[in-house]
Design a protein around this motif. Structure first.
Motif, mmCIF file in Angstrom:
data_model
loop_
_atom_site.group_PDB
_atom_site.id
_atom_site.type_symbol
_atom_site.label_atom_id
_atom_site.label_comp_id
_atom_site.label_asym_id
_atom_site.label_seq_id
_atom_site.Cartn_x
_atom_site.Cartn_y
_atom_site.Cartn_z
ATOM 1 N N UNK A 68 2.240 1.866 -0.826
ATOM 2 C CA UNK A 68 1.113 0.877 -1.205
ATOM 3 C C UNK A 68 1.073 -0.245 -0.238
ATOM 4 N N UNK B 38 -0.604 0.318 2.727
ATOM 5 C CA UNK B 38 -2.261 0.304 2.589
ATOM 6 C C UNK B 38 -2.641 -1.039 2.278
ATOM 7 N N UNK C 189 -2.951 -3.148 5.686
ATOM 8 C CA UNK C 189 -3.584 -2.559 6.949
ATOM 9 C C UNK C 189 -4.922 -3.133 7.015
ATOM 10 N N UNK D 191 -7.757 -3.635 5.125
ATOM 11 C CA UNK D 191 -8.927 -3.136 4.499
ATOM 12 C C UNK D 191 -9.512 -4.207 3.251
ATOM 13 N N UNK D 192 -10.570 -4.251 3.079
ATOM 14 C CA UNK D 192 -11.328 -5.121 2.241
ATOM 15 C C UNK D 192 -10.457 -5.119 0.954
ATOM 16 N N UNK E 18 -6.083 -5.633 -4.625
ATOM 17 C CA UNK E 18 -4.992 -4.698 -4.794
ATOM 18 C C UNK E 18 -3.844 -4.903 -4.850
ATOM 19 N N UNK F 281 -1.720 -4.277 -8.318
ATOM 20 C CA UNK F 281 -0.474 -3.089 -8.357
ATOM 21 C C UNK F 281 0.674 -3.985 -8.935
ATOM 22 N N UNK G 111 1.767 -4.239 -13.778
ATOM 23 C CA UNK G 111 2.987 -3.915 -14.595
ATOM 24 C C UNK G 111 3.910 -4.642 -15.044
ATOM 25 N N UNK H 88 5.805 3.593 -12.039
ATOM 26 C CA UNK H 88 4.711 2.735 -12.161
ATOM 27 C C UNK H 88 5.010 1.392 -12.349
ATOM 28 N N UNK I 217 -10.455 2.866 7.704
ATOM 29 C CA UNK I 217 -10.408 1.689 6.652
ATOM 30 C C UNK I 217 -11.091 2.182 5.345
ATOM 31 N N UNK J 91 -8.722 4.594 3.534
ATOM 32 C CA UNK J 91 -7.721 3.803 3.008
ATOM 33 C C UNK J 91 -8.040 3.120 1.693
ATOM 34 N N UNK J 92 -9.411 2.599 1.760
ATOM 35 C CA UNK J 92 -9.849 1.791 0.831
ATOM 36 C C UNK J 92 -10.271 2.721 -0.441
ATOM 37 N N UNK K 24 -8.580 5.697 -1.146
ATOM 38 C CA UNK K 24 -7.291 5.839 -1.617
ATOM 39 C C UNK K 24 -6.655 4.673 -2.603
ATOM 40 N N UNK K 25 -6.948 3.553 -2.082
ATOM 41 C CA UNK K 25 -6.389 2.427 -2.864
ATOM 42 C C UNK K 25 -7.094 2.248 -4.154
ATOM 43 N N UNK K 26 -8.365 2.507 -4.154
ATOM 44 C CA UNK K 26 -9.181 2.393 -5.315
ATOM 45 C C UNK K 26 -8.771 3.448 -6.321
ATOM 46 N N UNK L 263 -5.713 4.864 -6.401
ATOM 47 C CA UNK L 263 -4.292 4.356 -6.754
ATOM 48 C C UNK L 263 -4.511 3.422 -7.948
ATOM 49 N N UNK L 264 -5.321 2.299 -7.609
ATOM 50 C CA UNK L 264 -5.383 1.082 -8.525
ATOM 51 C C UNK L 264 -5.987 1.816 -9.896
ATOM 52 N N UNK M 105 -3.217 3.128 -11.870
ATOM 53 C CA UNK M 105 -2.256 2.038 -12.092
ATOM 54 C C UNK M 105 -2.774 1.511 -13.532
#
Lengths: 291, 288
Positions: free
Chosen positions: A92, A95, A98, A100-101, A106, A110, A113, A164, B15, B18-19, B21-23, B25-26, B29
């Motif tokens: 995490x 990511x 890195x 990203x937008x 994000x 995360x 919790x 989690x 990118x 990765x975005x 993948x992040x989404x 995972x989000x 979560x």
């Protein structure tokens, strides 16, 4: 000079640090010492008499098979949870740094919790396991038995929920680690012909070693004394197969009223936890490198 | 296509992946929270029939779960209890431990201070389980002061003092030059005034970190409050949730509403203070 007299110093100390020190001594140190004394008695927690029994409680604790079963279970749970927490948290962190937008969004997501207590989280997940996953299982034509109803399933559930719960917190530490590794070193390694994967493995990760040591220490010490989620998610069920060490200590003392034995078992838990944690830190620190 | 253009395009593709993948995972979560939110507006029969449907098929959209759950868990009462305890304990922790850290740093060579400080550092590895039994027997059996909010507040402070002193100790030692205090003394400040007017205001970042970490811990703590506060009118949100679940666990609609109510206050706060909370926790975690 008046500032160097002992009475001046004591007065200064009491004025600034008096309350804090008193509370610390009353709430942490006094109970700790008194607790050590309790391990040498066979007190039931109610009666006036506290018969002195020497080290019998420790002997009894070593023969208490349910305690060692709980301890073994805690160990298995901790190994899986600690490894998975750190893998997920590291991924995490990678990511969300890195570039990203929406990475800040994000990162904040995360972490959610961690805002909520283990008791509430456990009940939320109990609903997820007992209702939602069962409904999904039925829809896919699988069995309609909840994971929480089987011993292995309950363990799996505890591990999943812990990963989690803590991954977002450890992620923040790894993010700080990523930020601390200077971009120059990474670029230099790329120019020298590393692939991005090699740069990660040979440059970034070794430089982040202190983050790893810290995250692993924190996750070990938390997993070893897991209680809230254990209580609300599985309550030790089915058939006491998911009772962790901390819950066993609680039950031994407050349910079965064996204060001396319970306290002795708590002290053993503390020693195991401290030894594992400190060894890990010592081993981890030895190999630390600097750029 | 030139080499540079290709590299730029590859980076862009990476990118996007990765975005995505992040989404995903989000979504994983927050899936449990989404489930609670969609089920809280359904009645019991609909939740049992299908916990995944967005709107109940038999009784449709309903708000009935909220008033019932609020009344049965006495939401405003337990919310008030949690709020009083968290706010008082947090303020006390900040004041008490920053002052203790100040006197320890400025008397660094006095053996007594070194001893107390080392004791505090060492005590950080003691898990609560080792202290809970003696704590209950000292303050319950001998002194009989359980079931008062102030007892819980002081215990919360006592447990956090060591960690907080450690953090303030670092901040004062590295960020507050002794010359500044000497200047204040020469200008006529007493020790007390120097502390309040010069040093304390300079500790704001650490105050925020210590405050956020401890406030969250106090708000969510279950085990200590459940041992100290055993009478219903004193319950905090985590204890009330547990008690509620014990009584109404089959009434799944009410449970959903109770769980959402238990989570809502801190989630609302998080929306507004998100940046500070994440930064505070991160800097606290890295220092600790």
């Amino acid at each position: 000079m008046k500032q160097n007299t002992l009475s001046y110093k004591v007065k200064q100390y009491l004025m600034f640090g008096g309350v804090g020190t008193a509370l610390f001594l009353c709430v942490v140190i006094a109970p700790f010492l008194y607790g050590l004394y309790l391990t040498l008695t066979s007190w039931d927690g109610v009666s006036k008499a506290k018969p002195f029994v020497g080290f019998q409680n420790f002997a009894a604790a070593f023969q208490d098979t349910t305690y060692w079963q709980a301890m073994g279970r805690t160990l298995i749970y901790s190994v899986f949870a600690v490894i998975l927490i750190n893998i997920v948290a590291f991924a995490l962190a990678y990511l969300v740094t890195s570039g990203v937008k929406g990475q800040n969004f994000f990162r904040a997501g995360f972490f959610v919790p961690n805002l909520i207590g283990g008791i509430v989280l456990g009940y939320v997940w109990q609903f997820v396991f007992n209702r939602a996953f069962v409904a999904i299982g039925k829809a896919l034509g699988g069995s309609s038995v909840s994971l929480l109803a089987t011993p292995n399933g309950a363990m799996f559930a505890l591990i999943l929920v812990s990963v989690w719960q803590y991954a977002g917190y450890m992620m923040l530490i790894y993010v700080a680690g990523f930020m601390s590794v200077s971009k120059d070193v990474q670029e230099a390694s790329l120019i020298d012909g590393c692939t991005p994967a090699q740069a990660m493995k040979n440059v970034t990760i070794p430089l982040m070693r202190s983050s790893f040591v810290q995250c692993i220490f924190l996750s070990i010490t938390r997993c070893f004394v897991v209680y809230d989620v254990n209580l609300s998610l599985t309550k030790g069920e089915p058939f006491g197969s998911s009772v962790m060490a901390a819950m066993h200590v609680y039950n031994q003392a407050f349910t079965y009223r064996n204060f001396g034995l319970g306290q002795a078992e708590a002290v053993i838990l503390f020693l195991v936890c401290a030894i594992v944690g400190v060894t890990q830190v010592l081993v981890g620190k030895r190999g630390e490198v600097e750029a | 296509m030139t080499e540079n253009e290709r590299a730029a395009r590859n980076k862009k593709i990476a990118h996007v992946i990765m975005w995505i993948v992040l989404l995903l995972l989000f979504i994983c979560f927050i899936f449990p929270f989404i489930l609670v939110v969609i089920n809280v507006f359904k009645s019991k029969v609909d939740i049992v029939a299908n916990p995944l449907s967005l709107i109940g098929t038999r009784k449709g959209f309903t708000l009935d779960n909220f008033p019932a759950a609020m009344e049965k868990m006495q939401f405003w009462k337990v919310f008030g209890n949690s709020l009083i305890i968290t706010v008082t304990a947090t303020i006390l922790t900040i004041l008490v431990s920053s002052m203790t850290a100040f006197v320890i740093v400025r008397n660094g060579r006095w053996k007594f201070c070194t001893l107390i400080f080392s004791l505090m550092i060492a005590s950080m590895v003691i898990p609560f389980q080792v202290l809970m039994l003696p704590l209950v027997s000292i303050y319950g059996g001998m002194l009989n002061v359980l079931n008062h909010r102030i007892t819980l507040i002081l215990m919360h402070v006592g447990f956090s003092v060591s960690m907080a002193v450690f953090m303030f100790h670092g901040a004062i030692k590295t960020n507050i030059p002794l010359a500044l205090e000497e200047a204040a003394t020469i200008d006529g400040c007493s020790r007390w005034q120097t502390w309040w007017k010069v040093v304390f205001p300079l500790l704001k970042p650490t105050i925020a970190t210590v405050g956020i970490i401890n406030a969250m811990a106090y708000w969510n703590d279950y085990l200590l409050p459940s041992l100290v506060l055993t009478e219903k009118p004193l319950y905090t949100i985590p204890i009330a949730t547990q008690a509620f679940y014990g009584t109404y666990s089959t009434d799944i609609g009410l449970v959903m509403a109770a769980l959402l109510l238990a989570m809502l206050p801190i989630l609302i706060l998080y929306v507004f203070l998100q940046r500070y909370i994440v930064e505070g926790v991160a800097s606290g975690a890295v220092k600790g």
